[in-house]
Design a protein around this motif. Structure first.
Motif, PDB file in Angstrom:
ATOM      1  N   GLN A   1       0.827  -1.204   0.000  1.00 35.65           N
ATOM      2  CA  GLN A   1       0.000   0.000   0.000  1.00 35.65           C
ATOM      3  C   GLN A   1       0.865   1.260   0.000  1.00 35.65           C
ATOM      4  O   GLN A   1       0.588   2.216  -0.724  1.00 35.65           O
ATOM      5  CB  GLN A   1      -0.918  -0.001   1.226  1.00 35.65           C
ATOM      6  CG  GLN A   1      -1.851   1.204   1.304  1.00 35.65           C
ATOM      7  CD  GLN A   1      -2.690   1.190   2.574  1.00 35.65           C
ATOM      8  OE1 GLN A   1      -2.645   0.230   3.352  1.00 35.65           O
ATOM      9  NE2 GLN A   1      -3.443   2.249   2.801  1.00 35.65           N
ATOM     10  N   GLY A   2       1.923   1.259   0.800  1.00 36.63           N
ATOM     11  CA  GLY A   2       2.790   2.430   0.862  1.00 36.63           C
ATOM     12  C   GLY A   2       3.482   2.702  -0.455  1.00 36.63           C
ATOM     13  O   GLY A   2       3.521   3.844  -0.922  1.00 36.63           O
ATOM     14  N   LEU A   3       4.015   1.669  -1.098  1.00 39.12           N
ATOM     15  CA  LEU A   3       4.714   1.857  -2.362  1.00 39.12           C
ATOM     16  C   LEU A   3       3.759   2.258  -3.475  1.00 39.12           C
ATOM     17  O   LEU A   3       4.125   3.039  -4.365  1.00 39.12           O
ATOM     18  CB  LEU A   3       5.455   0.571  -2.745  1.00 39.12           C
ATOM     19  CG  LEU A   3       6.378   0.642  -3.969  1.00 39.12           C
ATOM     20  CD1 LEU A   3       7.410   1.741  -3.787  1.00 39.12           C
ATOM     21  CD2 LEU A   3       7.047  -0.703  -4.205  1.00 39.12           C
ATOM     22  N   THR A   4       2.536   1.767  -3.419  1.00 38.92           N
ATOM     23  CA  THR A   4       1.526   2.163  -4.409  1.00 38.92           C
ATOM     24  C   THR A   4       1.314   3.668  -4.385  1.00 38.92           C
ATOM     25  O   THR A   4       1.227   4.325  -5.431  1.00 38.92           O
ATOM     26  CB  THR A   4       0.193   1.447  -4.129  1.00 38.92           C
ATOM     27  OG1 THR A   4       0.377   0.038  -4.292  1.00 38.92           O
ATOM     28  CG2 THR A   4      -0.891   1.930  -5.090  1.00 38.92           C
ATOM     29  N   ASN A   5       1.220   4.233  -3.191  1.00 41.04           N
ATOM     30  CA  ASN A   5       1.020   5.673  -3.066  1.00 41.04           C
ATOM     31  C   ASN A   5       2.237   6.466  -3.535  1.00 41.04           C
ATOM     32  O   ASN A   5       2.105   7.561  -4.088  1.00 41.04           O
ATOM     33  CB  ASN A   5       0.688   6.030  -1.618  1.00 41.04           C
ATOM     34  CG  ASN A   5      -0.664   5.483  -1.187  1.00 41.04           C
ATOM     35  OD1 ASN A   5      -1.628   5.555  -1.942  1.00 41.04           O
ATOM     36  ND2 ASN A   5      -0.734   4.919   0.005  1.00 41.04           N
ATOM     37  N   VAL A   6       3.429   5.907  -3.333  1.00 40.38           N
ATOM     38  CA  VAL A   6       4.648   6.583  -3.788  1.00 40.38           C
ATOM     39  C   VAL A   6       4.676   6.681  -5.308  1.00 40.38           C
ATOM     40  O   VAL A   6       5.213   7.638  -5.878  1.00 40.38           O
ATOM     41  CB  VAL A   6       5.894   5.836  -3.268  1.00 40.38           C
ATOM     42  CG1 VAL A   6       7.166   6.385  -3.897  1.00 40.38           C
ATOM     43  CG2 VAL A   6       5.987   5.960  -1.747  1.00 40.38           C
ATOM     44  N   ILE A   7       4.068   5.715  -5.998  1.00 41.50           N
ATOM     45  CA  ILE A   7       4.090   5.692  -7.465  1.00 41.50           C
ATOM     46  C   ILE A   7       3.327   6.882  -8.061  1.00 41.50           C
ATOM     47  O   ILE A   7       3.485   7.193  -9.242  1.00 41.50           O
ATOM     48  CB  ILE A   7       3.531   4.339  -7.979  1.00 41.50           C
ATOM     49  CG1 ILE A   7       4.501   3.219  -7.601  1.00 41.50           C
ATOM     50  CG2 ILE A   7       3.331   4.335  -9.477  1.00 41.50           C
ATOM     51  CD1 ILE A   7       4.020   1.828  -7.971  1.00 41.50           C
ATOM     52  N   PHE A   8       2.546   7.587  -7.235  1.00 36.25           N
ATOM     53  CA  PHE A   8       1.888   8.803  -7.728  1.00 36.25           C
ATOM     54  C   PHE A   8       2.904   9.845  -8.190  1.00 36.25           C
ATOM     55  O   PHE A   8       2.541  10.791  -8.895  1.00 36.25           O
ATOM     56  CB  PHE A   8       1.002   9.403  -6.632  1.00 36.25           C
ATOM     57  CG  PHE A   8      -0.381   8.825  -6.581  1.00 36.25           C
ATOM     58  CD1 PHE A   8      -1.361   9.249  -7.451  1.00 36.25           C
ATOM     59  CD2 PHE A   8      -0.706   7.855  -5.651  1.00 36.25           C
ATOM     60  CE1 PHE A   8      -2.633   8.721  -7.400  1.00 36.25           C
ATOM     61  CE2 PHE A   8      -1.965   7.317  -5.592  1.00 36.25           C
ATOM     62  CZ  PHE A   8      -2.946   7.750  -6.472  1.00 36.25           C
ATOM     63  N   THR A   9       4.145   9.700  -7.787  1.00 35.01           N
ATOM     64  CA  THR A   9       5.165  10.641  -8.243  1.00 35.01           C
ATOM     65  C   THR A   9       5.346  10.590  -9.760  1.00 35.01           C
ATOM     66  O   THR A   9       5.887  11.519 -10.345  1.00 35.01           O
ATOM     67  CB  THR A   9       6.522  10.348  -7.569  1.00 35.01           C
ATOM     68  OG1 THR A   9       6.852   8.962  -7.754  1.00 35.01           O
ATOM     69  CG2 THR A   9       6.485  10.654  -6.088  1.00 35.01           C
ATOM     70  N   GLY A  10       4.882   9.512 -10.399  1.00 39.51           N
ATOM     71  CA  GLY A  10       4.936   9.452 -11.859  1.00 39.51           C
ATOM     72  C   GLY A  10       4.142  10.586 -12.486  1.00 39.51           C
ATOM     73  O   GLY A  10       4.592  11.229 -13.441  1.00 39.51           O
ATOM     74  N   ILE A  11       2.943  10.852 -11.952  1.00 35.07           N
ATOM     75  CA  ILE A  11       2.138  11.979 -12.441  1.00 35.07           C
ATOM     76  C   ILE A  11       2.865  13.286 -12.163  1.00 35.07           C
ATOM     77  O   ILE A  11       2.868  14.211 -12.994  1.00 35.07           O
ATOM     78  CB  ILE A  11       0.752  11.976 -11.765  1.00 35.07           C
ATOM     79  CG1 ILE A  11       0.006  10.668 -12.058  1.00 35.07           C
ATOM     80  CG2 ILE A  11      -0.082  13.171 -12.248  1.00 35.07           C
ATOM     81  CD1 ILE A  11      -1.338  10.562 -11.364  1.00 35.07           C
ATOM     82  N   CYS A  12       3.478  13.385 -10.997  1.00 36.03           N
ATOM     83  CA  CYS A  12       4.204  14.597 -10.615  1.00 36.03           C
ATOM     84  C   CYS A  12       5.342  14.893 -11.594  1.00 36.03           C
ATOM     85  O   CYS A  12       5.559  16.048 -11.981  1.00 36.03           O
ATOM     86  CB  CYS A  12       4.741  14.438  -9.196  1.00 36.03           C
ATOM     87  SG  CYS A  12       5.623  15.874  -8.570  1.00 36.03           S
ATOM     88  N   VAL A  13       6.057  13.847 -12.003  1.00 32.27           N
ATOM     89  CA  VAL A  13       7.148  14.026 -12.975  1.00 32.27           C
ATOM     90  C   VAL A  13       6.609  14.592 -14.282  1.00 32.27           C
ATOM     91  O   VAL A  13       7.205  15.495 -14.892  1.00 32.27           O
ATOM     92  CB  VAL A  13       7.877  12.690 -13.215  1.00 32.27           C
ATOM     93  CG1 VAL A  13       8.852  12.808 -14.382  1.00 32.27           C
ATOM     94  CG2 VAL A  13       8.612  12.257 -11.955  1.00 32.27           C
ATOM     95  N   GLY A  14       5.464  14.090 -14.728  1.00 31.69           N
ATOM     96  CA  GLY A  14       4.865  14.597 -15.957  1.00 31.69           C
ATOM     97  C   GLY A  14       4.478  16.062 -15.847  1.00 31.69           C
ATOM     98  O   GLY A  14       4.648  16.840 -16.790  1.00 31.69           O
TER      99      GLY A  14
END
Length: 572
Positions: A392-405
């Motif tokens: 669950q924690g790592l899933t939320n960290v993957i939101f940084t992909g949108i941030c990079v865009g």
């Protein structure tokens, strides 16, 4: 703090201007100068005085009265002359709705280079102020999505389903919609700074109440109220940026706010990604409260007032105090439009502007994008936890992909600034040029959604949906920046009302769809949901291209939009 210092500086500026300009009028003043009527006193005799004494003094009294009257007339002439000779003072008759009476001295800036005009402050200082506003947008945006990171834990604690707990996000967004309708008129009555500080403080109270909520009902109520008071930067930030930057400069200034504000909802889950390790889901609210307190401290200590009508009102107050002449007034004071009238006008005009093709199309487009963004908060759980079996924690960290865009889109800003500057220099600027941001980003939305929908399988690398989310972030921010700047340039004085409708619409609908997102992803599958969202965004993709080609025709036929003649906005 800065507003108080600013008020004192305006007072010092007024004294310097009077000392300099009074020489041209021959009018001398002192800080302790009294109004004419306070300076004229006469000796009064008691009723027991003899008639001979009254007779003896009658000629003297008449002479003194004539002298006093003459002095008062001379002072009125001198003060009128001062009003005409002071730089930045416009003398005019009162209009019918302003009431009858003597001429009024309308206070304006002391020339184009007046140091008290926010647009004349240094670029570095204005960037700093814009970043402060962006910080508020970041915090309230992050608060909208932080709860998604701990949604299962909060639902289990209150003994409710994930769908019910997701209402904390939906109602928060609906609160945004309600608060956005009122924030603008309040800022135009009390100034930007006061509204930012007061609403941020109340927002923190309700975030704290959400952290202490004893049951789901209390949490939902407090989250809704927090959303209402957190909505301030959604409508006031556009005004703050207009206070500080001219149309050319807004090309790089608005993205500063937009990027920081848009990153907030994306990084919210990242902030809350490992909150559960602290022992309670309530730390999601406590972390937001701590960040909010830091931001509020920055605003209180370092943020100046930027609303020009209020600054001119302060200047008029100083002029009245220094000269004793009550005819000095700002437009804000002489119009004296009550708050209730401002609210009614803002709401009714927002409804009226909803029929404008530009406003309606941009509202629809942004609404779809916000539905995509906030239902994505639910979809990430099913894509990465169910398909790729990560924590669950790592899933939320993957939101940084949108941030990079989102950050990648910032590299387009210098190019657009150079192009806009050239257009203004050649007197060829039109609002439709703002749409080039969206024209570069619009195709990215459906591509990214279809990409993620049909490559998010366990046998396909996890980097495929992550890269798709990066492309989504790039497209989202390009359209968001375009929509706001295009509406501001197309409607200028009515832009606040148009943006209010756009903001209320997108957050109200997105809030409802967020609640529906959980059962959609669970019962239908993320492949189908993302494909549907991709199809809807594909239908709307031509919007910026259509307005780029025919927007000038739409504006010409509108009673609210403005025409741009030689790079200058002209009301139609």
């Amino acid at each position: 703090m800065q507003s108080f210092i600013q008020y004192r500086r305006i007072g010092l500026g007024v004294r310097k201007q009077l000392e300099r300009d009074s020489e041209k009028s021959g009018f001398s003043f002192t800080q302790s100068r009294l109004p004419p009527h306070a300076q004229s006193t006469t000796h009064q005799e008691t009723p027991s005085s003899s008639s001979s004494s009254n007779s003896a003094n009658s000629n003297t009294s008449d002479s003194q009265r004539d002298s006093i009257t003459s002095n008062e007339d001379e002072e009125i002439v001198e003060e009128s002359h001062l009003g005409h000779t002071l730089t930045g003072i416009h003398v005019r008759d009162r209009t019918t709705h302003e009431g009858k009476g003597e001429k009024v001295f309308i206070v304006d800036w002391e020339g184009q280079n007046d140091p008290h005009n926010p647009r004349n402050w240094s670029v570095a200082y204005r960037v700093w102020i814009t970043l402060n506003v962006a910080l508020i947008a970041f915090v309230v945006g992050a608060a909208s999505s932080t709860d998604t990171a701990v949604l299962p834990q909060a639902a289990a604690d209150f003994g409710v389903s994930d769908v019910v707990e997701s209402m904390t996000i939906g109602l928060y967004l609906v609160g945004f919609a309600v608060g956005a309708a009122f924030a603008g008129p309040f800022s135009e009555t009390f100034g930007r700074n006061a509204v930012y500080i007061v609403t941020m403080f109340i927002f923190m109270i309700f975030i704290m109440a959400s952290a202490l909520a004893p049951n789901i009902g209390a949490q939902l109520a407090f989250r809704f109220l927090a959303g209402i008071f957190g909505a301030t930067p959604l409508t006031c930030a556009g005004g703050s940026i207009s206070d500080l930057w001219n149309p050319i400069e807004k090309t790089f200034a608005f993205p500063i706010y937009a990027i920081a504000g848009f990153i907030g909802p994306v990084l919210g889950p990242v902030i809350g990604s490992y909150i559960i390790n602290l022992g309670s889901w309530r730390w999601a609210e406590w972390i937001v409260l701590i960040i909010s307190a830091v931001v509020l401290g920055i605003i209180v200590l370092f943020q100046p007032e930027t609303f020009p009508p209020l600054l001119l009102r302060w200047k008029a107050q100083h002029l009245r105090h220094e000269t004793g002449n009550t005819r000095f007034s700002s437009e804000m004071e002489i119009i004296q439009k009550p708050l209730g009238s401002r609210l009614y006008e803002a709401l009714t005009r927002s409804i009226t502007l909803s029929s404008e093709p530009i406003v309606l199309s941009m509202a629809l487009y942004l609404t779809v994008l916000y539905i995509v963004l906030f239902t994505f908060l639910d979809g990430y759980t099913y894509i990465f936890q169910e398909v790729y079996d990560i924590s669950q924690g790592l899933t939320n960290v993957i939101f940084t992909g949108i941030c990079v865009g989102i950050l990648l889109a910032s590299f387009l800003v210098p190019w657009r600034y150079i192009e806009t500057k050239k257009s203004f220099a050649n007197n060829k600027f039109v609002p439709e040029q703002r749409l080039r941001f969206a024209m570069l980003g619009a195709p990215a939305i459906p591509i990214s959604l279809f990409w993620m929908a049909w490559t998010s399988y366990s046998h396909i690398s996890i980097w495929s949906p992550i890269l798709a989310s990066t492309l989504l972030g790039y497209g989202l921010i390009c359209i968001f920046m375009t929509a706001y700047m295009y509406i501001i340039d197309s409607y200028e004085v009515y832009a606040a009302s148009a943006l209010t409708f756009v903001t209320v619409t997108r957050y109200a609908i997105a809030g409802g769809m967020t609640i529906a997102g959980v059962p959609f992803y669970r019962d239908v599958s993320h492949h189908v949901v993302l494909s549907v969202l991709g199809g809807v965004s594909l239908v709307l993709m031509p919007v910026p291209y259509v307005f780029y080609k025919y927007g000038h025709v739409v504006r010409r036929r509108s009673r609210w939009a403005v025409s741009w003649d030689g790079g200058v906005g002209v009301e139609l």
